[in-house]
Design a protein around this motif. Structure first.
Motif, short mmCIF file in Angstrom:
data_model
loop_
_atom_site.label_atom_id
_atom_site.label_comp_id
_atom_site.label_asym_id
_atom_site.label_seq_id
_atom_site.Cartn_x
_atom_site.Cartn_y
_atom_site.Cartn_z
N ASN A 274 0.83 -1.22 0.00
CA ASN A 274 0.00 0.00 0.00
C ASN A 274 0.86 1.26 0.00
N THR A 275 1.90 1.24 -0.81
CA THR A 275 2.88 2.32 -0.82
C THR A 275 3.11 2.82 -2.24
N VAL A 276 3.17 4.14 -2.36
CA VAL A 276 3.48 4.76 -3.63
C VAL A 276 4.82 5.49 -3.50
N PHE A 277 5.59 5.47 -4.56
CA PHE A 277 6.90 6.09 -4.58
C PHE A 277 6.96 7.14 -5.69
N LEU A 278 7.77 8.14 -5.47
CA LEU A 278 8.06 9.12 -6.51
C LEU A 278 9.57 9.31 -6.58
N GLN A 279 10.17 8.78 -7.61
CA GLN A 279 11.59 8.97 -7.85
C GLN A 279 11.77 10.26 -8.64
N MET A 280 12.49 11.19 -8.07
CA MET A 280 12.67 12.50 -8.69
C MET A 280 14.14 12.68 -9.06
N ASN A 281 14.41 12.73 -10.35
CA ASN A 281 15.77 12.91 -10.85
C ASN A 281 15.89 14.26 -11.55
N SER A 282 17.12 14.68 -11.76
CA SER A 282 17.39 15.95 -12.45
C SER A 282 16.55 17.08 -11.87
N LEU A 283 16.57 17.17 -10.57
CA LEU A 283 15.74 18.16 -9.90
C LEU A 283 16.17 19.58 -10.24
N LYS A 284 15.19 20.46 -10.31
CA LYS A 284 15.41 21.87 -10.64
C LYS A 284 14.91 22.74 -9.47
N PRO A 285 15.44 23.94 -9.37
CA PRO A 285 14.95 24.83 -8.29
C PRO A 285 13.44 25.03 -8.34
N GLU A 286 12.86 25.01 -9.53
CA GLU A 286 11.41 25.20 -9.64
C GLU A 286 10.62 23.99 -9.15
N ASP A 287 11.30 22.90 -8.82
CA ASP A 287 10.62 21.76 -8.20
C ASP A 287 10.44 21.95 -6.69
N THR A 288 11.03 23.01 -6.15
CA THR A 288 10.90 23.27 -4.73
C THR A 288 9.44 23.51 -4.37
N ALA A 289 8.96 22.75 -3.40
CA ALA A 289 7.56 22.82 -2.99
C ALA A 289 7.33 21.86 -1.84
N VAL A 290 6.13 21.95 -1.26
CA VAL A 290 5.67 20.91 -0.35
C VAL A 290 4.95 19.87 -1.19
N TYR A 291 5.36 18.65 -1.08
CA TYR A 291 4.78 17.55 -1.85
C TYR A 291 3.79 16.78 -0.98
N TYR A 292 2.60 16.61 -1.50
CA TYR A 292 1.52 15.94 -0.78
C TYR A 292 1.18 14.63 -1.47
#
Length: 121
Positions: free
Chosen positions: A75-93
């Motif tokens: 019952n788990t979801v994953f989010l692999q985030m690569n090549s992150l950019k400053p505009e990806d800065t946020a609170v992730y829900y």
């Protein structure tokens, strides 16, 4: 039902992070899970979603960089985030649509408390 998120943090541009979200509590079955993000002063926006059947949807801004996956057994979801950019800065829900046994397997949406992702340039 509760959603427990983990994996946020600070990283330099070009780096990677992996978010996890586990659903627990009353008997339920997953219909869909996903991630949204929000920057102060802006509307919450969809990042990626995945259904229990494996149907996936990404925001155009993260296509090719982020990968969503689900472990139905855990019952788990994953989010692999690569090549992150400053505009990806946020609170992730984390968000989920579950069929909950205690309400006759009606569908209900649940949200996690959010985890901060900060990307420096």
């Amino acid at each position: 039902v509760q959603l427990a998120e983990s994996g946020g943090g600070m990283v330099q541009a070009g780096g990677s992070l992996r978010l996890s979200c586990a659903a627990s509590g009353s008997s339920f079955s997953i219909r869909a899970m996903g991630w949204h993000r929000q920057v102060p002063g802006k509307q919450r926006e969809l990042v990626a979603t995945i259904t229990s059947a494996g149907r996936i949807n990404y925001a155009d801004s993260v296509k090719g960089r982020f990968t969503i996956s689900i472990d139905n057994a855990k019952n788990t979801v994953f989010l692999q985030m690569n090549s992150l950019k400053p505009e990806d800065t946020a609170v992730y829900y984390c968000a989920s649509t579950l069929a909950v046994a205690s309400i006759g397997f009606a569908l209900r949406d649940y949200w996690g408390q959010g985890t901060q992702v900060s990307v420096s340039s």
